[in-house]
Design a protein around this motif. Structure first.
Motif, PDB file in Angstrom:
ATOM      1  N   HIS A   1      11.172   6.696  -8.801  1.00 34.17           N
ATOM      2  CA  HIS A   1      11.789   7.030  -7.606  1.00 34.17           C
ATOM      3  C   HIS A   1      11.987   5.796  -6.616  1.00 34.17           C
ATOM      4  O   HIS A   1      12.493   6.020  -5.513  1.00 34.17           O
ATOM      5  CB  HIS A   1      10.943   7.889  -6.704  1.00 34.17           C
ATOM      6  N   ALA A   2      11.630   4.384  -7.186  1.00 34.59           N
ATOM      7  CA  ALA A   2      11.808   3.226  -6.266  1.00 34.59           C
ATOM      8  C   ALA A   2      13.150   3.158  -6.166  1.00 34.59           C
ATOM      9  O   ALA A   2      14.159   3.062  -6.927  1.00 34.59           O
ATOM     10  CB  ALA A   2      10.997   2.188  -6.817  1.00 34.59           C
ATOM     11  N   ILE A   3      13.437   2.617  -4.896  1.00 27.02           N
ATOM     12  CA  ILE A   3      14.864   2.194  -4.368  1.00 27.02           C
ATOM     13  C   ILE A   3      15.025   0.794  -4.651  1.00 27.02           C
ATOM     14  O   ILE A   3      14.442  -0.038  -4.203  1.00 27.02           O
ATOM     15  CB  ILE A   3      15.259   2.595  -2.997  1.00 27.02           C
ATOM     16  N   LYS A   4      16.171   0.344  -5.444  1.00 26.74           N
ATOM     17  CA  LYS A   4      16.117  -1.014  -5.768  1.00 26.74           C
ATOM     18  C   LYS A   4      16.630  -1.685  -4.365  1.00 26.74           C
ATOM     19  O   LYS A   4      17.485  -1.134  -3.583  1.00 26.74           O
ATOM     20  CB  LYS A   4      17.222  -1.340  -6.737  1.00 26.74           C
ATOM     21  N   GLY A   5      16.198  -3.086  -4.390  1.00 24.85           N
ATOM     22  CA  GLY A   5      16.510  -3.782  -3.153  1.00 24.85           C
ATOM     23  C   GLY A   5      15.551  -3.359  -1.974  1.00 24.85           C
ATOM     24  O   GLY A   5      16.201  -3.808  -0.756  1.00 24.85           O
ATOM     25  N   ARG A   6      14.527  -2.623  -2.047  1.00 22.32           N
ATOM     26  CA  ARG A   6      13.805  -2.274  -0.703  1.00 22.32           C
ATOM     27  C   ARG A   6      13.114  -3.187  -0.245  1.00 22.32           C
ATOM     28  O   ARG A   6      12.664  -3.292   0.807  1.00 22.32           O
ATOM     29  CB  ARG A   6      12.873  -1.236  -1.353  1.00 22.32           C
ATOM     30  N   MET A   7      12.848  -4.556  -0.805  1.00 20.51           N
ATOM     31  CA  MET A   7      12.238  -5.744  -0.248  1.00 20.51           C
ATOM     32  C   MET A   7      13.301  -6.716   0.065  1.00 20.51           C
ATOM     33  O   MET A   7      14.204  -6.972  -0.546  1.00 20.51           O
ATOM     34  CB  MET A   7      11.193  -6.299  -1.395  1.00 20.51           C
TER      35      MET A   7
ATOM     36  N   HIS B   1      11.910  -8.385 -10.674  1.00 20.67           N
ATOM     37  CA  HIS B   1      11.980  -7.311 -11.587  1.00 20.67           C
ATOM     38  C   HIS B   1      11.771  -5.887 -11.144  1.00 20.67           C
ATOM     39  O   HIS B   1      12.673  -5.262 -11.063  1.00 20.67           O
ATOM     40  CB  HIS B   1      11.436  -7.745 -12.914  1.00 20.67           C
ATOM     41  N   TYR B   2      10.807  -5.982 -10.211  1.00 24.63           N
ATOM     42  CA  TYR B   2      10.424  -5.018  -9.555  1.00 24.63           C
ATOM     43  C   TYR B   2      11.245  -4.441  -8.513  1.00 24.63           C
ATOM     44  O   TYR B   2      11.239  -3.030  -8.216  1.00 24.63           O
ATOM     45  CB  TYR B   2       8.959  -4.767  -9.165  1.00 24.63           C
ATOM     46  N   ASN B   3      11.733  -5.372  -7.819  1.00 20.75           N
ATOM     47  CA  ASN B   3      12.873  -5.112  -6.588  1.00 20.75           C
ATOM     48  C   ASN B   3      14.056  -4.479  -7.104  1.00 20.75           C
ATOM     49  O   ASN B   3      14.789  -3.620  -6.343  1.00 20.75           O
ATOM     50  CB  ASN B   3      12.584  -6.186  -5.698  1.00 20.75           C
ATOM     51  N   ASN B   4      14.591  -5.106  -7.773  1.00 22.48           N
ATOM     52  CA  ASN B   4      16.083  -4.973  -8.302  1.00 22.48           C
ATOM     53  C   ASN B   4      16.420  -4.866  -9.984  1.00 22.48           C
ATOM     54  O   ASN B   4      17.185  -4.227 -10.061  1.00 22.48           O
ATOM     55  CB  ASN B   4      16.788  -6.204  -7.811  1.00 22.48           C
ATOM     56  N   ASP B   5      15.576  -5.524 -10.711  1.00 22.67           N
ATOM     57  CA  ASP B   5      16.025  -5.629 -12.177  1.00 22.67           C
ATOM     58  C   ASP B   5      15.476  -4.648 -13.292  1.00 22.67           C
ATOM     59  O   ASP B   5      15.882  -4.673 -14.373  1.00 22.67           O
ATOM     60  CB  ASP B   5      15.773  -7.147 -12.639  1.00 22.67           C
TER      61      ASP B   5
ATOM     62  N   ASN C   1       2.422  -1.281   1.346  1.00 23.49           N
ATOM     63  CA  ASN C   1       3.563  -0.621   1.969  1.00 23.49           C
ATOM     64  C   ASN C   1       4.183   0.380   0.851  1.00 23.49           C
ATOM     65  O   ASN C   1       4.867  -0.475   0.107  1.00 23.49           O
ATOM     66  CB  ASN C   1       4.413  -1.279   2.625  1.00 23.49           C
ATOM     67  N   MET C   2       4.158   1.602   1.048  1.00 26.15           N
ATOM     68  CA  MET C   2       4.932   2.363  -0.208  1.00 26.15           C
ATOM     69  C   MET C   2       6.127   2.327  -0.288  1.00 26.15           C
ATOM     70  O   MET C   2       6.906   2.592  -1.212  1.00 26.15           O
ATOM     71  CB  MET C   2       4.398   3.837  -0.036  1.00 26.15           C
ATOM     72  N   ASN C   3       6.928   1.728   0.864  1.00 27.00           N
ATOM     73  CA  ASN C   3       8.346   1.717   0.821  1.00 27.00           C
ATOM     74  C   ASN C   3       8.778   0.113   0.689  1.00 27.00           C
ATOM     75  O   ASN C   3       9.974  -0.142   0.863  1.00 27.00           O
ATOM     76  CB  ASN C   3       8.792   2.096   2.319  1.00 27.00           C
TER      77      ASN C   3
ATOM     78  N   THR D   1       0.070  -1.116  -4.822  1.00 23.53           N
ATOM     79  CA  THR D   1      -1.559  -0.705  -4.870  1.00 23.53           C
ATOM     80  C   THR D   1      -1.587   0.685  -5.957  1.00 23.53           C
ATOM     81  O   THR D   1      -2.768   0.844  -6.362  1.00 23.53           O
ATOM     82  CB  THR D   1      -1.981  -0.086  -3.641  1.00 23.53           C
ATOM     83  N   HIS D   2      -0.606   1.148  -6.218  1.00 30.83           N
ATOM     84  CA  HIS D   2      -0.778   2.464  -7.150  1.00 30.83           C
ATOM     85  C   HIS D   2      -1.104   1.937  -8.590  1.00 30.83           C
ATOM     86  O   HIS D   2      -2.095   2.656  -9.281  1.00 30.83           O
ATOM     87  CB  HIS D   2       0.612   3.384  -7.486  1.00 30.83           C
ATOM     88  N   CYS D   3      -0.543   0.711  -8.840  1.00 34.80           N
ATOM     89  CA  CYS D   3      -1.048   0.192 -10.191  1.00 34.80           C
ATOM     90  C   CYS D   3      -2.062  -1.031 -10.167  1.00 34.80           C
ATOM     91  O   CYS D   3      -2.970  -1.177 -10.841  1.00 34.80           O
ATOM     92  CB  CYS D   3       0.192  -0.273 -10.980  1.00 34.80           C
ATOM     93  N   HIS D   4      -1.917  -1.676  -9.086  1.00 28.30           N
ATOM     94  CA  HIS D   4      -2.794  -2.917  -9.150  1.00 28.30           C
ATOM     95  C   HIS D   4      -3.763  -2.819  -7.831  1.00 28.30           C
ATOM     96  O   HIS D   4      -3.592  -3.066  -6.606  1.00 28.30           O
ATOM     97  CB  HIS D   4      -1.931  -4.231  -8.569  1.00 28.30           C
ATOM     98  N   SER D   5      -4.594  -1.727  -7.895  1.00 28.12           N
ATOM     99  CA  SER D   5      -5.628  -1.459  -6.941  1.00 28.12           C
ATOM    100  C   SER D   5      -6.083  -2.198  -5.950  1.00 28.12           C
ATOM    101  O   SER D   5      -6.284  -3.437  -6.570  1.00 28.12           O
ATOM    102  CB  SER D   5      -6.946  -0.614  -7.588  1.00 28.12           C
ATOM    103  N   PHE D   6      -5.744  -2.187  -4.749  1.00 29.07           N
ATOM    104  CA  PHE D   6      -6.069  -3.221  -3.728  1.00 29.07           C
ATOM    105  C   PHE D   6      -7.692  -3.402  -3.457  1.00 29.07           C
ATOM    106  O   PHE D   6      -8.360  -2.515  -3.178  1.00 29.07           O
ATOM    107  CB  PHE D   6      -5.651  -2.689  -2.469  1.00 29.07           C
ATOM    108  N   GLY D   7      -8.080  -4.693  -3.270  1.00 23.05           N
ATOM    109  CA  GLY D   7      -9.376  -5.179  -3.018  1.00 23.05           C
ATOM    110  C   GLY D   7     -10.575  -5.365  -4.114  1.00 23.05           C
ATOM    111  O   GLY D   7     -11.461  -5.947  -3.769  1.00 23.05           O
ATOM    112  N   SER D   8     -10.236  -4.930  -5.294  1.00 18.86           N
ATOM    113  CA  SER D   8     -11.331  -5.341  -6.149  1.00 18.86           C
ATOM    114  C   SER D   8     -10.804  -5.824  -7.519  1.00 18.86           C
ATOM    115  O   SER D   8     -10.769  -7.188  -7.536  1.00 18.86           O
ATOM    116  CB  SER D   8     -11.968  -3.688  -6.502  1.00 18.86           C
ATOM    117  N   THR D   9     -10.590  -5.130  -8.261  1.00 13.98           N
ATOM    118  CA  THR D   9      -9.882  -5.641  -9.665  1.00 13.98           C
ATOM    119  C   THR D   9      -8.589  -5.954  -9.763  1.00 13.98           C
ATOM    120  O   THR D   9      -8.184  -6.714 -10.571  1.00 13.98           O
ATOM    121  CB  THR D   9     -10.066  -4.582 -10.756  1.00 13.98           C
ATOM    122  N   PHE D  10      -7.884  -5.485  -9.008  1.00 12.96           N
ATOM    123  CA  PHE D  10      -6.517  -5.214  -8.915  1.00 12.96           C
ATOM    124  C   PHE D  10      -5.626  -4.920  -9.884  1.00 12.96           C
ATOM    125  O   PHE D  10      -4.650  -5.491 -10.231  1.00 12.96           O
ATOM    126  CB  PHE D  10      -6.057  -6.813  -8.361  1.00 12.96           C
TER     127      PHE D  10
END
Length: 287
Positions: free
Chosen positions: A252-258, A235-239, A158-160, A165-174
């Motif tokens: 452009h990521a919003i902190k606390g989105r998860m 870290h990726y969610n807030n820090d 989910n992009m939001n 998936t942008h960095c850790h491609s889904f389903g193969s090498t990750f």
């Protein structure tokens, strides 16, 4: 495989590739943030796991080698690791009672060369395939995901939410094997790829690791600062810091989105990427 585990690769004949890249730790180095070399000195970055490296297009945290063959030279020559040179290794192997005949069998010549040493070790590393996790079995239709794991996969894509998936491609090498600044520090302590390119755009950039087996390959990040998946996700969610050259995916990521539920579900999904069969493959173990 024999070369990978042979102490002749080090200056004082006490260590080998498998000393820091241990099969039982998915060819990483247990819980150490920095591996210890033959002189008792720690390295400067975490030992990266070696599974599925045959798919990679660049090597080391900051891209010091373009292929697996060139990568072999790194730890051999590094004074904080095996602390020798390929010429000395070749000389020892040539004088060994067994290796000339093994090179003859493999390459048609009993003359040991640096190129053939690189070929041999790299080819063994290409056999280190990890592709039998629960996620893989789910993709093959052999099992089902729990509700938590399914929700976690949704968070992952989910992009939001996770937007992994942008960095850790889904389903193969990750991973996409690219280099990014992920806002670990407001001012990078380790300047990362900048030390190679001297480009300000590369300051604090490190190679994106694969998320396969991520639940069992702590510690995390180039300096091993995180010991749990939750710390990484926090870290990726807030820090993270909005540094000048932070990865576009985070800029452009919003902190606390998860939410807490999102994080728990994401961890459940990441656990499905563990290939428990990999570490019991006798073909990868010391001969």
């Amino acid at each position: 495989r024999k070369l990978f585990y042979d102490n002749l690769l080090s200056a004082n004949n006490t260590m080998n590739c498998g000393s820091c890249h241990q099969l039982r730790n998915y060819f990483g180095d247990s819980t150490l943030a920095f591996s210890i070399g033959i002189d008792g000195l720690p390295g400067t970055r975490t030992s990266m796991p070696l599974f599925n490296v045959g798919y990679s297009k660049n090597f080391f945290c900051v891209f010091l080698a373009e292929d697996l063959e060139s990568q072999v030279l790194g730890p051999i020559g590094n004074p904080l690791e095996l602390h020798t040179d390929i010429g000395s290794v070749v000389k020892k192997l040539q004088q060994d009672a067994l290796y000339p005949s093994l090179f003859k069998k493999a390459f048609g010549s009993d003359i040991v060369s640096s190129q053939l040493v690189m070929f041999a070790i790299a080819q063994f590393e290409r056999t280190l395939i990890s592709a039998n996790s629960k996620f893989d079995k789910w993709k093959r239709g052999e099992t089902t995901l729990t509700a938590e794991e399914q929700r976690g996969m949704d968070v992952y894509t989910n992009m939001n939410k996770g937007d992994c998936t942008h960095c850790h491609s889904f389903g193969s090498t990750f991973t996409d094997f690219e280099f990014r600044n992920t806002g670990l520090d407001s001012i990078p302590i380790d300047k990362g790829r900048y030390l190679i390119t001297l480009s300000n755009d590369d300051e604090g950039k490190f190679k994106t690791p694969s998320l396969r087996n991520i639940a069992v390959t702590a510690p995390y990040m180039h300096d091993g600062r995180f010991t749990t998946l939750r710390q990484c996700i926090d870290h990726y969610n807030n820090d993270f810091y909005y540094t000048k050259n932070i990865a576009p995916e985070l800029s452009h990521a919003i902190k606390g989105r998860m939410t807490e539920q999102d994080i728990n579900d994401l961890i459940s999904f990441l656990n499905t990427l563990t290939d428990f069969d990999f570490i019991n493959n006798k073909n990868f173990d010391k001969p």
